[in-house]
Scaffold this active site. Structure first.
Site, mmCIF file in Angstrom:
data_model
loop_
_atom_site.group_PDB
_atom_site.id
_atom_site.type_symbol
_atom_site.label_atom_id
_atom_site.label_comp_id
_atom_site.label_asym_id
_atom_site.label_seq_id
_atom_site.Cartn_x
_atom_site.Cartn_y
_atom_site.Cartn_z
ATOM 1 N N LYS A 215 0.835 -1.194 0.000
ATOM 2 C CA LYS A 215 0.000 0.000 0.000
ATOM 3 C C LYS A 215 0.877 1.253 0.000
ATOM 4 C CE LYS A 215 -4.230 -1.779 0.411
ATOM 5 N NZ LYS A 215 -5.319 -1.541 -0.556
ATOM 6 N N ASP B 119 -0.269 -0.915 -4.676
ATOM 7 C CA ASP B 119 -1.631 -0.363 -4.678
ATOM 8 C C ASP B 119 -1.586 1.073 -4.173
ATOM 9 O OD1 ASP B 119 -4.306 0.194 -4.594
ATOM 10 O OD2 ASP B 119 -4.828 -1.354 -3.142
ATOM 11 N N GLU C 169 -1.993 -1.000 -8.912
ATOM 12 C CA GLU C 169 -3.449 -0.942 -8.759
ATOM 13 C C GLU C 169 -3.927 0.487 -8.521
ATOM 14 O OE1 GLU C 169 -6.912 -2.949 -5.880
ATOM 15 O OE2 GLU C 169 -4.839 -3.695 -5.872
ATOM 16 N N ASP D 128 -9.396 -0.799 -9.821
ATOM 17 C CA ASP D 128 -10.159 -1.250 -8.656
ATOM 18 C C ASP D 128 -11.355 -0.331 -8.433
ATOM 19 O OD1 ASP D 128 -11.159 -2.176 -6.266
ATOM 20 O OD2 ASP D 128 -9.390 -1.727 -5.069
ATOM 21 N N LYS E 109 -14.538 -6.814 -6.677
ATOM 22 C CA LYS E 109 -14.864 -6.930 -5.256
ATOM 23 C C LYS E 109 -16.380 -6.993 -5.119
ATOM 24 C CE LYS E 109 -10.735 -4.567 -3.524
ATOM 25 N NZ LYS E 109 -10.201 -3.335 -2.888
#
Length: 362
Positions: free
Chosen positions: A162, A190, A218, A243, A267
């Site tokens: 992250k 991400d 991402e 995403d 998701k």
């Protein structure tokens, strides 16, 4: 098998470590759970995390949506009428995707139980086990290195890093982790919408030039900035995974048809459940793109539903289903086995998870 009742409850599970991204910091899973009961006494379960910064859903809005809109629309319907149920679920209110997802997965749980088969087999049966990555929260470089080494010691060879809170420091964080874990560990980055398009191209190009071997990046820019997604995707060699830009099959079609992403992260809390997620899989197949199945901060209950999708469809080649591994407790029984980096499917019918830690249902 007729839907007789739909109820909601709450679960709370502490995390091993605070979960930090460019959007938020969380210390526990505090989610709404759903129970659908049929006239023959069968029960199906689902779960919805209140991820307001991404889906706009809160505990109050999820509970209200299930109680006041979804429940009245579905009571009395037969589980075998899956198409009719999902059409009515989608039409009973706009958005509220997390609430819809929780009910959707509970219905699919019952659908699998109706036919006496694990759900992944009914969805296609592409594989019976697969690997997931583990998320490394954004912190100081030293702390992220320590967390990465801990993850590797637990058997993870794919890490999702992250970043996105401080573009100037992100390169140093990623480089430090690569040096610490060595060349064999797969690194995914991400940014959680944290970069501008120009920052993203600059950072990703530098990662490429330095040979840091990043598998994918991402959501580098803001979710609504589709021009920015195209700008980045068309200027770097590293695959770009969309995403937050993709909630629906229409979103996936827009991005893939215009070169706005190389990969799609599905998701269930964004799509509103498995029914719509399967449509995204179909579109990705048409464009020759692969999908990741990911999760929000969810417990094993709803991550198990996502695991059935990942195991069921061949177009899903990447998994970010580390929710159970981030939790300090796992009170559930049955369903897919989460063995650190390996998720193994079982023969339990439906989604298969029982022992939901909720004592008050409404």
């Amino acid at each position: 098998m007729v839907i007789r009742e739909i109820q909601t409850g709450l679960i709370s599970l502490p995390l091993r470590h605070p979960f930090k991204t460019a959007l938020r910091t969380v210390t526990a899973v505090n989610d709404v759970v759903v129970r659908v009961i049929t006239d023959d006494g069968q029960e199906g379960y689902g779960e919805a995390p209140p991820t307001a910064v991404i889906t706009g859903d809160t505990i109050g809005s999820i509970t209200c949506a299930v109680r006041d809109f979804i429940r009245p629309a579905l009571l009395g319907m037969e589980i075998e009428n899956l198409d009719g149920i999902m059409t009515r679920l989608s039409a009973c209110m706009v958005k509220n995707t997390a609430a819809k997802a929780a009910v959707d997965m509970a219905i699919y749980d019952l659908y699998g139980k109706r036919w006496g088969a694990p759900l992944y087999q009914l969805l296609g049966g592409a594989r019976c086990q697969f690997k997931t990555d583990l998320t490394i929260s954004v912190n100081s470089a030293d702390e992220m290195v320590s967390d990465s080494l801990e993850a590797v010691s637990r058997g993870y060879d794919i890490l999702k890093i992250k970043v996105g809170k401080d573009a100037a420091a992100d390169l140093a964080r990623i480089a430090a982790i690569r040096e610490a874990v060595g060349p064999k560990t797969v690194l995914r980055v991400d940014a959680n919408q944290g970069w501008t398009p120009k920052q993203a191209v600059s950072i990703i190009s530098t990662l490429e030039d330095r040979g840091l071997n990043i598998e994918l990046v991402e959501q580098p820019v803001r979710a609504h900035d589709l021009d920015g997604m195209r700008y980045v995707t068309q200027r770097v060699r590293t695959p770009i995974l969309a995403d937050e830009s993709v909630f629906s099959a229409g979103d996936a079609l827009d991005l893939l048809s215009t070169g706005g992403a190389d990969l799609i992260n599905i998701k269930l809390m964004k799509t509103g459940g498995l029914w719509q997620a399967l449509k995204i899989c179909d579109i990705a197949e048409l464009y020759g793109a692969h999908c990741m199945v990911g999760c929000m901060l969810e417990s094993r209950l709803s991550v198990a539903a996502a695991a059935h999708l990942a195991a069921g469809r061949g177009v899903v080649t990447l998994a970010d289903l580390d929710g159970p591994s981030l939790c300090a407790q796992d009170p559930y029984r049955g369903g897919p086995a989460f063995q650190e980096s390996i998720i193994a499917m079982t023969d339990d019918p439906g989604i298969g998870v029982t022992g939901v830690p909720c004592t008050v249902w409404q």
